[in-house]
Design an enzyme around this catalytic site. Structure first.
Site, PDB file in Angstrom:
ATOM      1  N   SER A 138       0.834  -1.195   0.000  1.00 33.87           N
ATOM      2  CA  SER A 138       0.000   0.000   0.000  1.00 33.87           C
ATOM      3  C   SER A 138       0.877   1.256   0.000  1.00 33.87           C
ATOM      4  CB  SER A 138      -0.896  -0.021   1.241  1.00 33.87           C
ATOM      5  OG  SER A 138      -1.713   1.092   1.239  1.00 33.87           O
ATOM      6  N   GLY A 139       0.607   2.147  -0.934  1.00 32.72           N
ATOM      7  CA  GLY A 139       1.366   3.392  -1.011  1.00 32.72           C
ATOM      8  C   GLY A 139       2.590   3.310  -1.907  1.00 32.72           C
ATOM      9  N   THR A 143      -1.572   2.619  -8.122  1.00 30.34           N
ATOM     10  CA  THR A 143      -2.665   3.341  -8.775  1.00 30.34           C
ATOM     11  C   THR A 143      -2.103   4.451  -9.665  1.00 30.34           C
ATOM     12  OG1 THR A 143      -4.098   2.837  -6.932  1.00 30.34           O
ATOM     13  CG2 THR A 143      -4.764   4.655  -8.326  1.00 30.34           C
ATOM     14  N   ASN A 188      -1.449   5.317   3.210  1.00 28.35           N
ATOM     15  CA  ASN A 188      -1.553   6.018   1.937  1.00 28.35           C
ATOM     16  C   ASN A 188      -2.753   6.962   1.985  1.00 28.35           C
ATOM     17  OD1 ASN A 188      -1.832   6.799  -0.714  1.00 28.35           O
ATOM     18  ND2 ASN A 188      -1.950   4.719  -1.553  1.00 28.35           N
ATOM     19  N   SER A 191      -5.571   5.622  -0.633  1.00 28.04           N
ATOM     20  CA  SER A 191      -5.422   4.169  -0.729  1.00 28.04           C
ATOM     21  C   SER A 191      -6.636   3.533  -1.404  1.00 28.04           C
ATOM     22  CB  SER A 191      -5.253   3.606   0.675  1.00 28.04           C
ATOM     23  OG  SER A 191      -5.019   2.232   0.596  1.00 28.04           O
ATOM     24  N   SER A 192      -6.371   2.649  -2.347  1.00 27.86           N
ATOM     25  CA  SER A 192      -7.474   1.951  -3.021  1.00 27.86           C
ATOM     26  C   SER A 192      -8.057   0.947  -2.047  1.00 27.86           C
ATOM     27  CB  SER A 192      -6.974   1.197  -4.249  1.00 27.86           C
ATOM     28  OG  SER A 192      -6.119   2.005  -5.002  1.00 27.86           O
ATOM     29  N   GLY A 411      -2.692  -3.132  -2.207  1.00 23.83           N
ATOM     30  CA  GLY A 411      -1.407  -3.760  -1.898  1.00 23.83           C
ATOM     31  C   GLY A 411      -1.414  -4.450  -0.553  1.00 23.83           C
ATOM     32  N   GLU A 413      -0.881  -5.167   3.102  1.00 23.46           N
ATOM     33  CA  GLU A 413      -0.832  -4.162   4.163  1.00 23.46           C
ATOM     34  C   GLU A 413      -0.843  -4.798   5.556  1.00 23.46           C
ATOM     35  OE1 GLU A 413      -4.099  -1.542   3.259  1.00 23.46           O
ATOM     36  OE2 GLU A 413      -5.571  -2.824   4.191  1.00 23.46           O
TER      37      GLU A 413
HETATM   38  N1  LIG Z   1       5.159   8.104 -10.061  1.00 24.56           N
HETATM   39  C1  LIG Z   1       4.825   8.894  -9.064  1.00 24.56           C
HETATM   40  N2  LIG Z   1       5.161  10.200  -9.095  1.00 24.56           N
HETATM   41  C2  LIG Z   1       4.827  11.014  -8.079  1.00 24.56           C
HETATM   42  N3  LIG Z   1       4.165  10.625  -6.978  1.00 24.56           N
HETATM   43  C3  LIG Z   1       3.794   9.339  -6.888  1.00 24.56           C
HETATM   44  C4  LIG Z   1       4.091   8.413  -7.918  1.00 24.56           C
HETATM   45  N4  LIG Z   1       3.615   7.225  -7.544  1.00 24.56           N
HETATM   46  C5  LIG Z   1       3.013   7.407  -6.346  1.00 24.56           C
HETATM   47  N5  LIG Z   1       3.123   8.669  -5.942  1.00 24.56           N
HETATM   48  C6  LIG Z   1       2.607   9.248  -4.678  1.00 24.56           C
HETATM   49  O1  LIG Z   1       2.325   8.205  -3.773  1.00 24.56           O
HETATM   50  C7  LIG Z   1       0.968   8.181  -3.395  1.00 24.56           C
HETATM   51  C8  LIG Z   1       0.480   6.760  -3.246  1.00 24.56           C
HETATM   52  O2  LIG Z   1       0.481   6.101  -4.479  1.00 24.56           O
HETATM   53  P1  LIG Z   1      -0.703   5.142  -4.944  1.00 24.56           P
HETATM   54  O3  LIG Z   1      -1.992   5.667  -4.504  1.00 24.56           O
HETATM   55  O4  LIG Z   1      -0.479   4.867  -6.365  1.00 24.56           O
HETATM   56  O5  LIG Z   1      -0.368   3.843  -4.052  1.00 24.56           O
HETATM   57  P2  LIG Z   1      -0.968   2.386  -4.207  1.00 24.56           P
HETATM   58  O6  LIG Z   1       0.187   1.492  -4.454  1.00 24.56           O
HETATM   59  O7  LIG Z   1      -2.056   2.379  -5.200  1.00 24.56           O
HETATM   60  O8  LIG Z   1      -1.495   2.076  -2.740  1.00 24.56           O
HETATM   61  P3  LIG Z   1      -2.807   1.297  -2.247  1.00 24.56           P
HETATM   62  O9  LIG Z   1      -2.475  -0.152  -2.286  1.00 24.56           O
HETATM   63  O10 LIG Z   1      -2.987   1.795  -0.858  1.00 24.56           O
HETATM   64  O11 LIG Z   1      -3.915   1.669  -3.141  1.00 24.56           O
HETATM   65  C9  LIG Z   1       0.257   8.945  -4.463  1.00 24.56           C
HETATM   66  O12 LIG Z   1      -0.898   9.555  -3.997  1.00 24.56           O
HETATM   67  C10 LIG Z   1       1.304   9.970  -4.891  1.00 24.56           C
HETATM   68  O13 LIG Z   1       1.296  11.052  -4.005  1.00 24.56           O
HETATM   69 MG   LIG Z   2      -4.052   2.167  -5.098  1.00 24.01          MG
END
Ligand SMILES: Nc1ncnc2c1ncn2[C@@H]1O[C@H](COP(=O)(O)OP(=O)(O)OP(=O)(O)O)[C@@H](O)[C@H]1O
Ligand SMILES: [Mg+2]
Length: 1044
Positions: A138-139, A143, A188, A191-192, A411, A413
């Site tokens: 997660s994070g 996404t 996050n 977070s999804s 992800g 967690e």
């Molecule tokens: N390529 C990137 N460039 C800039 N910031 C990023 C990038 N990837 C992620 N982030 C930052 O990290 C945060 C978390 O990323 P994201 O929401 O994609 O996590 P996730 O893996 O989908 O987590 P979860 O499993 O909780 O959904 C985003 O809101 C953003 O602020």
């Molecule tokens: Mg996500």
């Protein structure tokens, strides 16, 4: 510059022409090989090239070096490793997209766009569906990565007018689903809280034309409860912060999240159920996040984005209002407070809320009432979310086309307190890891096999054992949980824990407080079990497991929801569900089944991987936390991935590409090689002094075992380029400079171009030759001479088929198959038909189904047996031919509670004299009744109905036979109906007598009571005539019809 480069691959390395140098020097296309010179500063772009490939420290050092330089992407072969930068990097512009478009994976620096482009090109050229699997905790940026990929396709793929809307809708589905399905967690801020698999569909021109989303298990419990420091789903805050005054007034909402129990306030009695539990002592604490404002989130502007997205997707104003009404109702619902009566029953204390809600009053105690309220909120929200996904799907219009699937799922967690939701989420990640292991190993092995290279398997941790522990039939954790949920008696979360101990207590990946050693016990609660996931240990608290798995909603609440005026809710709560007495599948089992389906979908596609890593827990830019990263590298299996890749060969390249790049290093291959490519490569590497153990030649590729071999070759190329450059400079100085230089350059170029032209001609001639030969040998068994041709025939037949598939079940057209494919074509036709019929059956509504079932019965009885059957086929069977007012109330009264199934006017022929009398024939669930106005003339219980006789001609006369010994009956009944097929089908169904209908030729004998018999003679004539004949028989003349 992009197109220019495509025409002249690698030319920039061979000769530093001014125009090309400009392109090369802007850093646009640093090829992997040329970047090797910079390898010490920014690490290697592909871990495969890491000299010390077994060292985790070296791996992490390489990640760190690159991260410091804002190079967040690195490959392991074709797997992309991505480290979340937690800041906006200028690497996602349109220019960047252009750089990756149509360019070979290895020619540009690693990027998520390269993966996107690679999948896209494979889909286009190899005609195989693709999927991109994005994983990480997660994070880690899953996404974000999935959004970047979608944007890449939206910008770089060709488009037409109609496609623009699809593109927009694909893009706009993200903010909507994120508003309703994402939330701030401790890990996050966005977070999804649901899993998402999206198919993007492309037509034959490569334009995106549609899409489809599958959603997985939304974390519904968040609606009523959040851990401290977390929030409910974004949409609640967006609505309250951003909603227009008018809107809020209509919804009865105040612009203050503090007003809503589900958003902020300290919880009620249920807090204990979800409260924090540490070291076995239960502490009551706040059961809501109490965290309405988050600095990284602007609810107000997000609201605007969501509103706009909803209208792009095609929501009408009314639909938006209904949707928001539901969101508001959930907030109101949360504010219902209960008081306790002396009797122990709960009553509602908050009447202000009631005007927005249907009255809820039930004989429940306080705790049950709150839990029923929360269950309702969760069900309403959860189902609305699924409705939303369906609605988006409808707007994306699914087509049968090539697809690229994008998987972005929650992800792995671990929190301080982990419950059923974490259990499901982590199980899901376990399954994806399993898939990753199978597919990466498999594809690597496949490649060696295809190229004829011997291969030694590598040891790796296979997490199948954990997947089995969770999902195995009968003895897996889910089965045990289901068993506790379904068994009668006093099952509870604690008995579930005990059962776990008894059944799988000995498993190497599971322990509980009771079973653990002293050290582990210290960090576990008494109500916890611990799973050793591939990604680490997680303690799950069993509190709430049974409830959440059962996921039950009181029946009367469902009934109330079915009656709602809200159009969305009536779609979410279907009446059919109320009738269905079968117990619904438990949440975990549903999830398990949907994951199994997902795995099937993914397995059927060509996968690419993005492995996301989270650099620190503080969501901060520039912080590279060694311990955290090492842990992820470990559990993502990246080192193993690298070992597998390296155990074979570090580097592989098609002969053509390899020769093209390095041919200048060998006099025999420079400036061009005329023979077979494999021989050219062989000559080249021998000249370079490769030792036999350093490389292998496959069918179409060279495999190089060690990176240093490649580096040496690369260094040689670098030197060679310099010497070429020097030679040019030498000429410039010696002779009157520029003129001669340009002449030489032009001549040199001409040579190169001529070479290329010749090569192309050779290839074209070869293709034509192969084709002609194939045509000559086309009737032979498959052999090298006709292989190419047969493949072409097969391909073009399948493509033709795809364009000309029948549109409906009744469409019997099908393209004629070439001889070699007749059998396959027949099989396909059957499959396709089956599929269409299946689809048709799935779509028909209950009334129509009922109609068809009756028609089926009619067909079985009358088809090819009675002359007027064909005329009845296109006419719909009516529910009844007489409505309530047409039947005398006295008759209805005397039938009492018996349910009326069908009524029809008939003519009755007297047993004596055959006088015609108008009557009504009524069918109830138990008997057939013959009625004369208010009088019930005769009642025939179905049990007493011996049989039914009817002629084979087109008349409507039929006889109901009753037992002669029955004194109450006055003998068989002769009737005539104008809807004979319908009437008798109804009789057959109501009385269950389909097998007792006799269709007679010539005449029917029937009993008249007191042992006497009557006879009806049937003949064909020009028109219908029913009369007593001279011989005393009833004579029926039936009109002749053309149909038989
Ligand atoms: N390529 C990137 N460039 C800039 N910031 C990023 C990038 N990837 C992620 N982030 C930052 O990290 C945060 C978390 O990323 P994201 O929401 O994609 O996590 P996730 O893996 O989908 O987590 P979860 O499993 O909780 O959904 C985003 O809101 C953003 O602020
Ligand atoms: Mg996500």
């Amino acid at each position: 510059p992009h197109q220019f480069i495509e025409l002249l691959p690698f030319a920039n390395h061979l000769l530093p022409l001014p125009s090309l140098q400009a392109v090369g020097s802007d850093g646009v296309r640093i090829s992997m090989e040329s970047a090797l010179t910079a390898r010490d500063r920014v690490g290697v772009q592909d871990f495969v090239l890491l000299e010390n490939h077994t060292s985790e420290a070296a791996f992490i050092e390489n990640l760190r070096k690159r991260f410091k330089e804002n190079l967040i992407y690195t490959y392991i072969g074709s797997v992309l490793v991505s480290v979340n930068p937690y800041k906006d990097l200028e690497i996602y512009t349109k220019n960047h997209m252009e750089r990756y478009r149509g360019v070979n994976f290895y020619e540009v620096s690693p990027h998520v766009y390269a993966v996107s482009d690679n999948s896209y090109r494979s889909m286009r050229t190899e005609h195989k569906d693709q999927c991109i699997l994005i994983s990480g905790e997660s994070g880690a940026g899953k996404t974000e990565a999935s959004k970047k990929i979608l944007q890449y396709y939206a910008v770089t793929c060709p488009a037409s007018d109609q496609v623009e809307t699809v593109k927009d809708r694909l893009l706009q589905s993200n903010p909507v689903l994120e508003a309703f399905g994402n939330a701030k967690t401790l890990r996050n801020d966005n977070s999804s809280r649901f899993g998402k698999y999206m198919d993007i569909q492309f037509d034959f021109k490569g334009a995106p034309v549609g899409g489809h989303i599958l959603n997985y298990l939304l974390e519904k419990s968040r609606v009523v409860h959040q851990n401290h420091g977390e929030r409910n789903f974004h949409i609640f805050y967006q609505l309250i912060e951003g909603g227009e005054e008018d809107l809020l007034r209509r919804l009865g909402l105040e612009r203050n999240p503090q007003q809503y129990q589900y958003l902020v306030k300290v919880g009620d009695t249920r807090a204990s159920l979800y409260g924090w539990v540490w070291n076995g002592t239960r502490q009551k604490s706040c059961n809501r996040g109490n965290c309405p404002k988050v600095s990284s989130i602007n609810d107000r502007s997000d609201w605007k984005v969501v509103r706009k997205a909803l209208s792009v997707i095609g929501f009408s104003e009314d639909e938006v209002e209904e949707l928001l009404n539901i969101i508001a109702s959930v907030l109101h619902l949360g504010n219902i407070q209960y008081g306790g009566e002396d009797s122990g029953n709960a009553y509602i204390t908050t009447d202000t809320q009631i005007k927005y809600l249907a009255r809820l009053k039930s004989p429940l105690n306080l705790e049950q009432a709150s839990s029923a309220r929360d269950a309702l909120s969760k069900a309403v929200y959860g189902r609305t979310f699924t409705w939303l996904v369906n609605k988006i799907n409808v707007s994306l219009t699914y087509k049968n086309a090539s697809v690229i699937g994008l998987l972005d799922i929650y992800g792995f967690e671990v929190f301080q307190h982990n419950s059923f939701e974490q259990f499901c989420i982590n199980y899901c990640n376990e399954k994806l890891q399993q898939l990753f292991i199978e597919l990466t190993l498999k594809s690597e092995q496949d490649e060696y096999e295809a190229e004829g290279i011997t291969w030694e398997p590598v040891q790796y941790f296979n997490n199948k054992i954990i997947c089995d522990l969770v999902e195995e039939k009968f003895k897996g954790i889910i089965s045990i949980l289901d068993e506790e949920c379904l068994r009668p008696g006093d099952a509870s979360d604690i008995t579930f824990l005990e059962k776990l101990e008894n059944t799988v207590g000995g498993h190497a990946h599971l322990t509980t407080h009771k079973l653990a050693d002293g050290k582990t016990r210290k960090v576990m609660g008494r109500e916890e079990f611990r799973l050793l996931h591939y990604a680490g240990e997680v303690n799950y608290n069993v509190n709430g497991f049974l409830d959440k798995n059962n996921d039950l909603l009181f029946r009367n609440l469902k009934e109330v929801m079915c009656m709602s005026d809200n159009k969305i809710l009536t779609q979410c709560f279907d009446r059919a569900e109320l009738k269905d007495s079968k117990r619904p599948e438990t949440a975990a089992t549903q999830f398990k089944t949907s994951l199994a389906k997902l795995m099937e979908i993914l397995m059927s596609k060509e996968p690419s991987y993005v492995r996301c890593i989270k650099p620190n827990d503080a969501k901060q830019a520039g912080r590279f936390d060694d311990v955290l990263i090492r842990h992820q590298v470990k559990y993502l299996g990246l080192m193993e991935n690298l070992r597998v890749r390296r155990a074979g060969f570090a580097y592989r390249r098609h002969y053509e590409t390899f020769l093209q790049r390095y041919k200048s290093l060998c006099p025999e291959t420079w400036p061009s090689w005329q023979g077979k490519l494999a021989d050219g490569v062989s000559t080249l590497v021998k000249h370079l002094g490769y030792k036999p153990e350093e490389y292998k030649l496959g069918r179409s590729k060279i495999f190089i075992r060690f990176p240093k071999t490649l580096f040496a070759t690369e260094d040689a190329l670098e030197t060679r380029k310099h010497s070429l450059g020097e030679r040019v400079t030498y000429h410039m100085v010696l002779v009157d400079g520029c003129h001669l230089l340009s002449l030489r350059t032009v001549a040199w170029w001409r040579g190169i171009l001529a070479c290329r032209r010749a090569q192309r001609k050779r290839q074209a001639a070869n293709t034509i030759r192969r084709f002609i030969k194939g045509f000559i040998y086309r009737h032979n068994e498959r052999c090298p001479e006709n292989e190419y041709f047969l493949d072409y025939v097969r391909y073009s037949f399948l493509m033709k088929l795809r364009r000309n598939l029948p549109k409906s079940v009744l469409d019997k057209s099908w393209p004629t198959a070439p001889t070699a494919l007749i059998e396959a074509s027949e099989q396909l036709r059957k499959l396709y038909m089956q599929n269409m019929v299946w689809g048709y059956c799935k779509r028909i509504n209950p009334e129509w189904k009922h109609q068809l079932e009756q028609k089926m019965v009619a067909s079985e009885i009358f088809k090819n047996k009675k002359d007027n059957y064909p005329q009845s086929v296109p006419k719909l069977f009516m529910g009844t031919r007489l409505n309530g007012e047409e039947i005398n109330p006295k008759v209805l009264q005397s039938l009492g509670s018996e349910k009326m199934k069908y009524a029809v006017p008939v003519t009755k022929y007297d047993r004596k004299g055959y006088k015609a009398r108008p009557r009504q024939l009524l069918l109830t669930s138990n008997c057939a009744v013959i009625v004369e106005e208010a009088k019930l003339k005769q009642r025939i219980d179905y049990a007493a109905l011996k049989g039914i006789s009817v002629s084979s001609l087109s008349d409507g006369v039929f006889v109901l036979h009753v037992p002669t010994e029955d004194k109450k009956q006055k003998g068989d009944v002769v009737l005539q109906s104008d809807h004979i097929i319908e009437t008798l089908t109804k009789v057959a169904i109501c009385a269950d007598k389909a097998n007792s209908i006799n269709i007679n030729q010539g005449s029917i004998t029937f009993t008249m009571g007191q042992g006497k018999e009557g006879i009806i003679d049937f003949t064909s004539g020009s028109e219908l005539l029913v009369a007593k004949a001279k011989n005393g028989h009833l004579s029926v003349t039936a009109p002749r019809l053309n149909s038989r």
